[in-house]
Design an enzyme around this catalytic site. Structure first.
Site, PDB file in Angstrom:
ATOM      1  N   GLY A  47       0.785  -1.233   0.000  1.00 51.86           N
ATOM      2  CA  GLY A  47       0.000   0.000   0.000  1.00 51.86           C
ATOM      3  C   GLY A  47       0.813   1.278   0.000  1.00 51.86           C
ATOM      4  CG  ASN A  54       1.569   3.202  -5.772  1.00 54.93           C
ATOM      5  OD1 ASN A  54       1.937   4.217  -6.360  1.00 54.93           O
ATOM      6  ND2 ASN A  54       2.183   2.034  -5.909  1.00 54.93           N
ATOM      7  NE  ARG A  91     -11.815 -14.721 -10.002  1.00 54.71           N
ATOM      8  CZ  ARG A  91     -10.613 -14.354  -9.603  1.00 54.71           C
ATOM      9  NH1 ARG A  91      -9.877 -15.164  -8.873  1.00 54.71           N
ATOM     10  NH2 ARG A  91     -10.122 -13.182  -9.901  1.00 54.71           N
ATOM     11  CB  ILE A 106      -8.233 -11.538 -13.335  1.00 52.23           C
ATOM     12  CG1 ILE A 106      -6.787 -11.901 -13.683  1.00 52.23           C
ATOM     13  CG2 ILE A 106      -9.089 -11.384 -14.590  1.00 52.23           C
ATOM     14  CD1 ILE A 106      -6.595 -13.195 -14.394  1.00 52.23           C
ATOM     15  CG  LEU A 107     -10.027  -5.560 -12.353  1.00 48.01           C
ATOM     16  CD1 LEU A 107      -9.999  -4.208 -13.055  1.00 48.01           C
ATOM     17  CD2 LEU A 107     -10.285  -5.372 -10.871  1.00 48.01           C
ATOM     18  CG  ASN A 129      -3.554  -0.777 -13.088  1.00 49.87           C
ATOM     19  OD1 ASN A 129      -3.448  -1.071 -11.902  1.00 49.87           O
ATOM     20  ND2 ASN A 129      -2.821  -1.354 -14.036  1.00 49.87           N
ATOM     21  CG  HIS A 167       1.925  -1.866 -15.554  1.00 43.29           C
ATOM     22  ND1 HIS A 167       1.618  -3.125 -15.084  1.00 43.29           N
ATOM     23  CD2 HIS A 167       3.010  -2.019 -16.350  1.00 43.29           C
ATOM     24  CE1 HIS A 167       2.466  -3.995 -15.591  1.00 43.29           C
ATOM     25  NE2 HIS A 167       3.326  -3.355 -16.365  1.00 43.29           N
ATOM     26  CG  ASP A 189      -1.209  -4.144 -17.638  1.00 39.90           C
ATOM     27  OD1 ASP A 189      -1.882  -3.720 -16.690  1.00 39.90           O
ATOM     28  OD2 ASP A 189      -0.336  -5.023 -17.511  1.00 39.90           O
ATOM     29  CD  GLU A 198       4.859   1.974  -9.004  1.00 39.69           C
ATOM     30  OE1 GLU A 198       3.885   1.701  -8.294  1.00 39.69           O
ATOM     31  OE2 GLU A 198       5.744   1.133  -9.269  1.00 39.69           O
TER      32      GLU A 198
HETATM   33  C1  GAR Z   1       3.292  -1.227  -7.392  1.00 41.62           C
HETATM   34  O1  GAR Z   1       4.619  -1.234  -7.838  1.00 41.62           O
HETATM   35  C2  GAR Z   1       2.338  -1.232  -8.568  1.00 41.62           C
HETATM   36  O2  GAR Z   1       2.799  -0.502  -9.652  1.00 41.62           O
HETATM   37  C3  GAR Z   1       2.263  -2.700  -8.888  1.00 41.62           C
HETATM   38  O3  GAR Z   1       2.207  -3.331  -7.623  1.00 41.62           O
HETATM   39  C4  GAR Z   1       2.949  -2.538  -6.679  1.00 41.62           C
HETATM   40  C5  GAR Z   1       2.100  -2.324  -5.445  1.00 41.62           C
HETATM   41  O4  GAR Z   1       2.839  -1.691  -4.424  1.00 41.62           O
HETATM   42  N1  GAR Z   1       1.151  -3.013  -9.717  1.00 41.62           N
HETATM   43  C6  GAR Z   1       1.197  -3.907 -10.718  1.00 41.62           C
HETATM   44  O5  GAR Z   1       2.161  -4.592 -10.957  1.00 41.62           O
HETATM   45  C7  GAR Z   1      -0.088  -4.025 -11.525  1.00 41.62           C
HETATM   46  N2  GAR Z   1       0.126  -4.814 -12.710  1.00 41.62           N
HETATM   47  P1  GAR Z   1       2.136  -0.971  -3.195  1.00 41.62           P
HETATM   48  O6  GAR Z   1       1.126  -1.962  -2.601  1.00 41.62           O
HETATM   49  O7  GAR Z   1       3.245  -0.661  -2.260  1.00 41.62           O
HETATM   50  O8  GAR Z   1       1.448   0.264  -3.712  1.00 41.62           O
END
Ligand code: GAR
Length: 208
Positions: free
Chosen positions: A12, A14, A66, A93-94, A108, A110, A151, A181
């Site tokens: 978390g 982000n 699911r 997967i959404l 999202n 990425h 993506d 990010e």
């Molecule tokens: C982040 O690096 C994000 O970009 C990635 O997961 C991490 C989560 O970190 N997402 C993906 O790879 C989506 N395809 P966080 O929980 O510390 O934010």
């Protein structure tokens, strides 16, 4: 006021960057209505609790099928009536319905420069492992709107990050988070909250 729901699976950081940016006034006109995790032990849930933000876990493990999980996930998101859904490291997967119902209202983050190192199997640390295995000298992060593909939705913001000699996947992941990010995800939310994003011919653009 833009009401957002943040969906998470792990640490978390982000989510933290979004909360910090709201507190610092770098994201305006925005409130986090709720946080949804698919993992009970996600540290992101603790971050939300500490900030006094309603948070809940919807885990596939708690459902027989699911379809039942998908229904519960959709209901959980809908319960906050969000204007925007933010996938901040949500590694699930959404459900099709979720994507359909929140078209152009779900973003999202990425951890690469899409269309490089994205699609099925590219998530989290694996992305950075592949970047290093290929010997790329530049990587980065992308904020995009979510569509039915993996993506593949309209790109909103991207930021490049240098790959350095001796990087490990963990070191590179941290640099991509810090330099890209944690900046472009809050920035994207602020732009959306302030009506600065438009769509044309299937692409997203920031208004001048
Ligand atoms: C982040 O690096 C994000 O970009 C990635 O997961 C991490 C989560 O970190 N997402 C993906 O790879 C989506 N395809 P966080 O929980 O510390 O934010």
């Amino acid at each position: 006021m833009l009401k957002i729901v943040v969906m998470v699976s792990g640490g978390g950081t982000n989510l933290q960057a979004i909360m910090d940016a709201i507190a610092a006034g770098k994201i305006t006109n925005t409130e986090i209505a709720g946080v949804i995790s698919n993992k009970k032990d996600a540290f992101a849930l603790e971050r939300a609790a500490k900030a006094g933000i309603p948070a809940q876990c919807v885990s596939v493990k708690d459902f027989a099928t699911r379809d039942e999980f998908n229904e519960a996930l959709l209901a959980a998101v809908d319960s906050y009536q969000p204007d925007l859904v933010v996938l901040a490291g949500f590694l699930v997967i959404l459900p099709e319905m979720l994507v359909k119902n929140y078209k152009n209202r779900m973003i999202n983050i990425h951890p690469s420069l899409i269309p490089s190192f994205c699609g099925a199997g590219f998530y989290g640390l694996r992305v950075h492992e592949e970047v290093l295995a290929r010997g790329n000298k530049v990587t980065g992060a992308t904020v995009h709107f979510v569509d039915e593909g993996c993506d593949s939705g309209p790109i909103l913001l991207q930021k490049a990050v240098e790959v350095k000699y001796g990087d490990t996947p963990e070191v590179l992941q941290r640099r991509v988070m810090e330099e890209a990010e944690w900046n472009i995800l809050p920035q994207a939310i602020d732009l959306i909250a302030n009506g600065k994003v438009m769509f044309e011919d299937g692409h997203a653009w920031v208004k001048e």
